[in-house]
Structure formats: C-alpha cells, structure tokens
Design an enzyme around this catalytic site. Structure first.
Site, PDB file in Angstrom:
ATOM      1  N   HIS A  54     -12.558  -7.139   9.189  1.00 15.69           N
ATOM      2  CA  HIS A  54     -11.119  -7.338   9.282  1.00 15.69           C
ATOM      3  C   HIS A  54     -10.495  -6.145  10.012  1.00 15.69           C
ATOM      4  O   HIS A  54     -11.099  -5.069  10.098  1.00 15.69           O
ATOM      5  CB  HIS A  54     -10.500  -7.466   7.897  1.00 15.69           C
ATOM      6  CG  HIS A  54     -10.839  -8.746   7.210  1.00 15.69           C
ATOM      7  ND1 HIS A  54     -10.108  -9.218   6.141  1.00 15.69           N
ATOM      8  CD2 HIS A  54     -11.821  -9.662   7.421  1.00 15.69           C
ATOM      9  CE1 HIS A  54     -10.619 -10.370   5.728  1.00 15.69           C
ATOM     10  NE2 HIS A  54     -11.674 -10.652   6.495  1.00 15.69           N
ATOM     11  N   GLU A  56      -8.158  -4.020   9.232  1.00 13.91           N
ATOM     12  CA  GLU A  56      -8.030  -2.794   8.437  1.00 13.91           C
ATOM     13  C   GLU A  56      -9.394  -2.131   8.233  1.00 13.91           C
ATOM     14  O   GLU A  56      -9.512  -0.905   8.329  1.00 13.91           O
ATOM     15  CB  GLU A  56      -7.392  -3.104   7.075  1.00 13.91           C
ATOM     16  CG  GLU A  56      -5.971  -3.615   7.161  1.00 13.91           C
ATOM     17  CD  GLU A  56      -5.856  -5.135   7.246  1.00 13.91           C
ATOM     18  OE1 GLU A  56      -4.760  -5.643   6.947  1.00 13.91           O
ATOM     19  OE2 GLU A  56      -6.844  -5.809   7.607  1.00 13.91           O
ATOM     20  N   CYS A  87      -9.407  -5.800   1.947  1.00  9.99           N
ATOM     21  CA  CYS A  87      -8.797  -4.705   2.696  1.00  9.99           C
ATOM     22  C   CYS A  87      -7.980  -3.801   1.778  1.00  9.99           C
ATOM     23  O   CYS A  87      -7.995  -2.574   1.931  1.00  9.99           O
ATOM     24  CB  CYS A  87      -7.958  -5.247   3.841  1.00  9.99           C
ATOM     25  SG  CYS A  87      -8.976  -6.014   5.122  1.00  9.99           S
TER      26      CYS A  87
END
Length: 158
Positions: A54, A56, A87
């Site tokens: 992801h 992040e 995250c």
C-alpha cells in the site's frame, strides 16, 4: 510542524501516477520530517504482486531506509486516503504521531475498496470465519521464544 498543502499535492501526484502506470490503486503518500521531504511513494500492489504494498507501507519502507532507522518519531505522513487497518498498524509501529489524509473510508468504498469489513471483523471480536479462521495452537511450543526473548539482556524492542 503544521500541515503544508504542498506535501498533500505531492501525495496526490503519486496517486495520479498510478492512473497511468497501473502499478496499483490510486493511493499516494509522503513522509516529512521537520518540514522536509523524506520519502514519497504510492500503492504498488499490482506491479509487485504484494498485497502489503500500500502507499503508506511502501513510503514507510523508503523513509526508514533513507533515515536508517525503524523509528520515524518526529515524522508526519500525508496520504490521499484514510489509512486501512494494516497501514494504521504500520504507522503506529513506526511511531509516526501525525497523519494528514485526503479521502475518507466512504470515498474509498464508493470506488470499490472494502476496508470496512476489516473493521467490522475486529469490532465483532474476530470471530467471523467467513473473513478469517483465527485459531490458537501449540502455545506450550511457541511460548519458548517469547520466554527466551524476555530473558535476553541485550534485546531491542521496537
């Protein structure tokens, strides 16, 4: 530090890059420290075949490498979408105390993302086997390494 719109613009540029490259979903992220850019990144799930890539997470990895530490205390994170549960965990483990986000979980749901089922699973006591069968086994075996770690005088916690 305080919010600086130029960093959210960089995060949005990272997200926009995925519209053309299809490396992942439209999520971008920037990490700063003392008002200076440390790292920028975006979702790379599709290009890496890694469901943990992801925006992040990839940006936290870059920031840690750049700063040569696992502890991002004093950093701020700008992200185009409210962080998912994974995250959020990574942000907390990295000791980032300030997060600025653009889009809400409801905005993400409108374009097909399903983060809410994870929060529902957690709030439901993690008992929905249609989501995940979570079963403890072999505690007597696995507690050994925990006990050894507890006794280690040179351990490092993160």
């Amino acid at each position: 530090m305080s919010y600086e719109p130029k960093f959210m613009q960089l995060a949005e540029s990272e997200a926009e890059s995925n519209i053309l490259t299809h490396q992942g979903s439209p999520f971008g992220c920037v990490i700063t420290k003392n008002g200076q850019l440390v790292a920028e990144g975006h979702n790379r799930v599709l290009i890496t075949n890694d469901p943990t890539a992801h925006g992040e997470i990839t940006t936290i990895r870059v920031a840690c490498a750049e700063l040569k530490t696992h502890d991002l205390s004093g950093c701020e994170l700008y992200t185009t979408g409210y962080p998912c549960a994974m995250c959020l965990g990574a942000i907390i483990w990295a000791n980032i105390k300030t997060v600025y986000y653009g889009n809400t979980p409801q905005d993400a749901a409108k374009i097909g993302f399903r983060d809410q089922f994870i929060y529902d699973f957690i709030q439901g006591g993690m008992q929905n086997k249609d989501v995940l069968a979570l079963t403890q086994k072999d505690h007597d075996l696995t507690i050994r390494s925990f006990n050894d770690f507890a006794a280690d005088q040179n351990k490092t916690l993160y």
